[in-house]
Design a protein around this motif. Structure first.
Motif, PDB file in Angstrom:
ATOM      1  N   ARG A  37      40.467  23.480   4.026  1.00 13.17           N
ATOM      2  CA  ARG A  37      39.577  22.681   3.172  1.00 13.17           C
ATOM      3  C   ARG A  37      38.259  22.416   3.886  1.00 13.17           C
ATOM      4  O   ARG A  37      37.192  22.501   3.278  1.00 13.17           O
ATOM      5  CB  ARG A  37      40.240  21.366   2.775  1.00 13.17           C
ATOM      6  N   ARG A  38      38.338  22.075   5.154  1.00 14.07           N
ATOM      7  CA  ARG A  38      37.127  21.796   5.932  1.00 14.07           C
ATOM      8  C   ARG A  38      36.226  23.034   5.993  1.00 14.07           C
ATOM      9  O   ARG A  38      35.006  22.941   5.882  1.00 14.07           O
ATOM     10  CB  ARG A  38      37.512  21.344   7.338  1.00 14.07           C
ATOM     11  N   LYS A  39      36.845  24.217   6.129  1.00  7.33           N
ATOM     12  CA  LYS A  39      36.099  25.480   6.213  1.00  7.33           C
ATOM     13  C   LYS A  39      35.776  26.059   4.834  1.00  7.33           C
ATOM     14  O   LYS A  39      35.098  27.086   4.741  1.00  7.33           O
ATOM     15  CB  LYS A  39      36.915  26.506   6.993  1.00  7.33           C
ATOM     16  N   ARG A  40      36.294  25.398   3.775  1.00  9.38           N
ATOM     17  CA  ARG A  40      36.108  25.856   2.399  1.00  9.38           C
ATOM     18  C   ARG A  40      36.697  27.252   2.176  1.00  9.38           C
ATOM     19  O   ARG A  40      36.103  28.120   1.530  1.00  9.38           O
ATOM     20  CB  ARG A  40      34.649  25.816   1.972  1.00  9.38           C
ATOM     21  N   THR A  41      37.877  27.461   2.748  1.00 10.24           N
ATOM     22  CA  THR A  41      38.662  28.671   2.513  1.00 10.24           C
ATOM     23  C   THR A  41      40.016  28.217   1.984  1.00 10.24           C
ATOM     24  O   THR A  41      40.251  27.029   1.824  1.00 10.24           O
ATOM     25  CB  THR A  41      38.844  29.477   3.814  1.00 10.24           C
ATOM     26  N   GLY A  42      40.904  29.141   1.715  1.00 13.00           N
ATOM     27  CA  GLY A  42      42.229  28.758   1.259  1.00 13.00           C
ATOM     28  C   GLY A  42      42.273  28.495  -0.228  1.00 13.00           C
ATOM     29  O   GLY A  42      41.317  28.761  -0.956  1.00 13.00           O
ATOM     30  N   PRO A  43      43.392  27.953  -0.694  1.00 14.09           N
ATOM     31  CA  PRO A  43      43.579  27.747  -2.135  1.00 14.09           C
ATOM     32  C   PRO A  43      42.724  26.604  -2.674  1.00 14.09           C
ATOM     33  O   PRO A  43      42.354  25.673  -1.948  1.00 14.09           O
ATOM     34  CB  PRO A  43      45.065  27.411  -2.253  1.00 14.09           C
ATOM     35  N   ALA A  44      42.435  26.684  -3.972  1.00 12.19           N
ATOM     36  CA  ALA A  44      41.716  25.605  -4.650  1.00 12.19           C
ATOM     37  C   ALA A  44      42.582  24.354  -4.658  1.00 12.19           C
ATOM     38  O   ALA A  44      43.812  24.435  -4.620  1.00 12.19           O
ATOM     39  CB  ALA A  44      41.379  26.022  -6.074  1.00 12.19           C
ATOM     40  N   TYR A  54      47.434  20.132  -5.005  1.00 11.82           N
ATOM     41  CA  TYR A  54      47.279  21.570  -5.197  1.00 11.82           C
ATOM     42  C   TYR A  54      48.004  21.990  -6.472  1.00 11.82           C
ATOM     43  O   TYR A  54      49.233  21.909  -6.542  1.00 11.82           O
ATOM     44  CB  TYR A  54      47.857  22.345  -4.013  1.00 11.82           C
ATOM     45  N   PRO A  55      47.260  22.451  -7.489  1.00 17.02           N
ATOM     46  CA  PRO A  55      47.928  22.976  -8.679  1.00 17.02           C
ATOM     47  C   PRO A  55      48.724  24.243  -8.323  1.00 17.02           C
ATOM     48  O   PRO A  55      48.218  25.119  -7.604  1.00 17.02           O
ATOM     49  CB  PRO A  55      46.778  23.317  -9.625  1.00 17.02           C
ATOM     50  N   VAL A  56      49.936  24.328  -8.809  1.00 13.67           N
ATOM     51  CA  VAL A  56      50.789  25.480  -8.511  1.00 13.67           C
ATOM     52  C   VAL A  56      50.109  26.775  -8.940  1.00 13.67           C
ATOM     53  O   VAL A  56      50.163  27.780  -8.227  1.00 13.67           O
ATOM     54  CB  VAL A  56      52.172  25.325  -9.175  1.00 13.67           C
ATOM     55  N   ARG A  57      49.419  26.753 -10.083  1.00  8.63           N
ATOM     56  CA  ARG A  57      48.756  27.982 -10.555  1.00  8.63           C
ATOM     57  C   ARG A  57      47.706  28.453  -9.541  1.00  8.63           C
ATOM     58  O   ARG A  57      47.507  29.655  -9.366  1.00  8.63           O
ATOM     59  CB  ARG A  57      48.153  27.782 -11.941  1.00  8.63           C
ATOM     60  N   ASP A  58      47.025  27.532  -8.859  1.00 11.22           N
ATOM     61  CA  ASP A  58      46.029  27.918  -7.858  1.00 11.22           C
ATOM     62  C   ASP A  58      46.697  28.432  -6.587  1.00 11.22           C
ATOM     63  O   ASP A  58      46.171  29.332  -5.920  1.00 11.22           O
ATOM     64  CB  ASP A  58      45.107  26.746  -7.542  1.00 11.22           C
ATOM     65  N   LEU A  59      47.843  27.869  -6.221  1.00 10.97           N
ATOM     66  CA  LEU A  59      48.587  28.387  -5.065  1.00 10.97           C
ATOM     67  C   LEU A  59      49.072  29.799  -5.353  1.00 10.97           C
ATOM     68  O   LEU A  59      48.988  30.683  -4.492  1.00 10.97           O
ATOM     69  CB  LEU A  59      49.757  27.469  -4.723  1.00 10.97           C
ATOM     70  N   ASP A  60      49.567  30.032  -6.567  1.00  2.00           N
ATOM     71  CA  ASP A  60      50.012  31.379  -6.950  1.00  2.00           C
ATOM     72  C   ASP A  60      48.852  32.368  -6.920  1.00  2.00           C
ATOM     73  O   ASP A  60      48.991  33.490  -6.431  1.00  2.00           O
ATOM     74  CB  ASP A  60      50.655  31.363  -8.335  1.00  2.00           C
ATOM     75  N   ALA A  61      47.692  31.955  -7.426  1.00  2.00           N
ATOM     76  CA  ALA A  61      46.512  32.827  -7.419  1.00  2.00           C
ATOM     77  C   ALA A  61      46.085  33.135  -5.988  1.00  2.00           C
ATOM     78  O   ALA A  61      45.712  34.280  -5.672  1.00  2.00           O
ATOM     79  CB  ALA A  61      45.363  32.171  -8.189  1.00  2.00           C
ATOM     80  N   PHE A  62      46.150  32.144  -5.109  1.00  2.00           N
ATOM     81  CA  PHE A  62      45.799  32.354  -3.705  1.00  2.00           C
ATOM     82  C   PHE A  62      46.754  33.370  -3.073  1.00  2.00           C
ATOM     83  O   PHE A  62      46.317  34.281  -2.357  1.00  2.00           O
ATOM     84  CB  PHE A  62      45.846  31.021  -2.950  1.00  2.00           C
ATOM     85  N   LEU A  63      48.039  33.230  -3.332  1.00  2.00           N
ATOM     86  CA  LEU A  63      49.019  34.168  -2.782  1.00  2.00           C
ATOM     87  C   LEU A  63      48.764  35.582  -3.303  1.00  2.00           C
ATOM     88  O   LEU A  63      48.810  36.548  -2.536  1.00  2.00           O
ATOM     89  CB  LEU A  63      50.437  33.728  -3.133  1.00  2.00           C
ATOM     90  N   MET A  64      48.493  35.703  -4.584  1.00  2.00           N
ATOM     91  CA  MET A  64      48.241  37.029  -5.152  1.00  2.00           C
ATOM     92  C   MET A  64      46.958  37.651  -4.620  1.00  2.00           C
ATOM     93  O   MET A  64      46.859  38.875  -4.484  1.00  2.00           O
ATOM     94  CB  MET A  64      48.221  36.975  -6.681  1.00  2.00           C
ATOM     95  N   SER A  65      45.971  36.831  -4.282  1.00  2.00           N
ATOM     96  CA  SER A  65      44.723  37.365  -3.729  1.00  2.00           C
ATOM     97  C   SER A  65      44.934  37.946  -2.330  1.00  2.00           C
ATOM     98  O   SER A  65      44.137  38.763  -1.874  1.00  2.00           O
ATOM     99  CB  SER A  65      43.640  36.293  -3.713  1.00  2.00           C
ATOM    100  N   ALA A  66      46.001  37.530  -1.667  1.00  2.00           N
ATOM    101  CA  ALA A  66      46.296  38.036  -0.323  1.00  2.00           C
ATOM    102  C   ALA A  66      47.254  39.227  -0.368  1.00  2.00           C
ATOM    103  O   ALA A  66      47.592  39.785   0.673  1.00  2.00           O
ATOM    104  CB  ALA A  66      46.911  36.905   0.513  1.00  2.00           C
TER     105      ALA A  66
END
Length: 74
Positions: A37-44, A54-66
């Motif tokens: 969060r401090r670096k403004r990276t990672g999931p929304a 953390y919305p689950v849908r954003d965690l899922d999107a973050f995982l899929m982006s990787a």
């Protein structure tokens, strides 16, 4: 008539705490999420006053982006 608070017809919206999000993503620690969060990276995430969620849908999107697909796989 109002639509129920759902992402899809069968899945309710869900926001996870920092610890729940770290567990959901795997081996990550809460500290890692804080650093991201401090670096403004990672999931929304959502900032709700002093609370972070953390919305689950954003965690899922973050995982899929990787996701990395091996050659020849779709």
């Amino acid at each position: 008539m109002t639509k129920p608070d759902t992402e899809s017809d069968n899945a309710p919206r869900r926001n996870l705490s920092e610890q729940e999000a770290a567990d959901y993503l795997g081996v990550l620690s809460v500290r890692t999420l804080q650093d991201w969060r401090r670096k403004r990276t990672g999931p929304a995430y959502l900032r709700l006053g002093r609370r972070v969620a953390y919305p689950v849908r954003d965690l899922d999107a973050f995982l899929m982006s990787a996701r990395v697909a091996p050659k020849g796989a779709s």
